[in-house]
Scaffold this active site. Sequence first.
Site, PDB file in Angstrom:
ATOM      1  N   LEU A  31       0.819  -1.220   0.000  1.00  0.00           N
ATOM      2  CA  LEU A  31       0.000   0.000   0.000  1.00  0.00           C
ATOM      3  C   LEU A  31       0.847   1.263   0.000  1.00  0.00           C
ATOM      4  CD1 LEU A  31      -2.766  -1.037   2.567  1.00  0.00           C
ATOM      5  CD2 LEU A  31      -2.712  -1.375   0.086  1.00  0.00           C
ATOM      6  N   GLY A  34      -1.729   6.419  -2.476  1.00  0.00           N
ATOM      7  CA  GLY A  34      -2.892   6.306  -3.368  1.00  0.00           C
ATOM      8  C   GLY A  34      -3.956   5.404  -2.758  1.00  0.00           C
ATOM      9  N   HIS A  35      -3.518   4.225  -2.279  1.00  0.00           N
ATOM     10  CA  HIS A  35      -4.466   3.309  -1.631  1.00  0.00           C
ATOM     11  C   HIS A  35      -5.071   3.963  -0.373  1.00  0.00           C
ATOM     12  CE1 HIS A  35      -1.551   0.319  -3.511  1.00  0.00           C
ATOM     13  NE2 HIS A  35      -2.694  -0.081  -4.024  1.00  0.00           N
ATOM     14  N   GLN A 154      -9.928  -0.188 -15.830  1.00  0.00           N
ATOM     15  CA  GLN A 154     -10.469  -1.093 -14.800  1.00  0.00           C
ATOM     16  C   GLN A 154     -11.721  -0.490 -14.166  1.00  0.00           C
ATOM     17  OE1 GLN A 154      -7.907  -3.166 -11.773  1.00  0.00           O
ATOM     18  NE2 GLN A 154      -8.564  -1.484 -10.472  1.00  0.00           N
TER      19      GLN A 154
END
Length: 284
Positions: A31, A34-35, A154
């Site tokens: 991680l 961004g996560h 995605q």
Amino acid sequence: MITRSTDVNSVRKLLQKMSPPFALVPTMGALHEGHLELIRKARQKVGSSGTVIVSIFVNPIQFDKASDLENYPQPLSTDLALCERAGADLAFTPPKESLYHADHSVLIRESLLTKHLCGATRPGHFDGVLTVVLKLFNIFQPNYAIFGQKDFQQLALIQRMARDLNLSTTVIGHPTVRAPDGLALSSRNTHLTASERADAPRIHRALCAARDISHTGEQNPSIYLEVARKHLLMNPLESFTIDYLELVDAETLQPTPSVTKPSFLATACFYGKVRLIDHIVIPS
Ligand code: AMP
């Protein structure tokens, strides 16, 4: 204190004791900021009394190259600490066997938005992504699921799946989080050598240079592609190659014949075996 579960049946039982609404942030771990932004957005959506779930699962069926899967970083204890600090309540970290039967044989396949970009260069990748995301949606039945716009193909595919399969989860996109030098944060950045890492902001710079000609009213896609390609390939490192560079309609993800609607200029580039993706919106 974050709760961790590694098993589908026990996580379902745990969930019954947790309070709705539920927000899910699917990740493959390693991680970064961004996560963590996605986790914070999840918390915002469900409020202090709702439940934020982070899944950490390196999904084997979405890897088209065995070496990429084998080398994927998995710093689990650091990840769990980061999840907790960012405000997650529950971490789901299943081993492969807990999610996939040895003889699993059902896959989700999309047939239009996958035709270009990563769908064209990574055969089967999105079948694996959609399948695992649908499994996670079925396990958690989240009210919200948060995904990064960095992986815009995605995100578009998951929104399409939610629409076409009547899923009740609201799919939310979050803007790309970048390092101060412009490089999109990615778990894969840690595999870059020091000189590759120093060079990698060229990807974002090239996309920005192409985007900047939009104020002239230019509508010819090949002009945008040429400008971006020129910047990408200006004095490159030996390990640098372009996987694809495409200009697609922001809604259909098909190559745009003329920039009369908002479009995505998108690229995937390699430094050696490390594949990085990025894109920019070209306004019409
Ligand atoms: P991954 O662990 O790479 O599968 O990514 C998990 C989620 O984090 C996906 O929804 C990604 O789009 C999102 N994500 C990854 N990198 C970034 C970033 N730099 N900014 C925003 N979201 C990101």
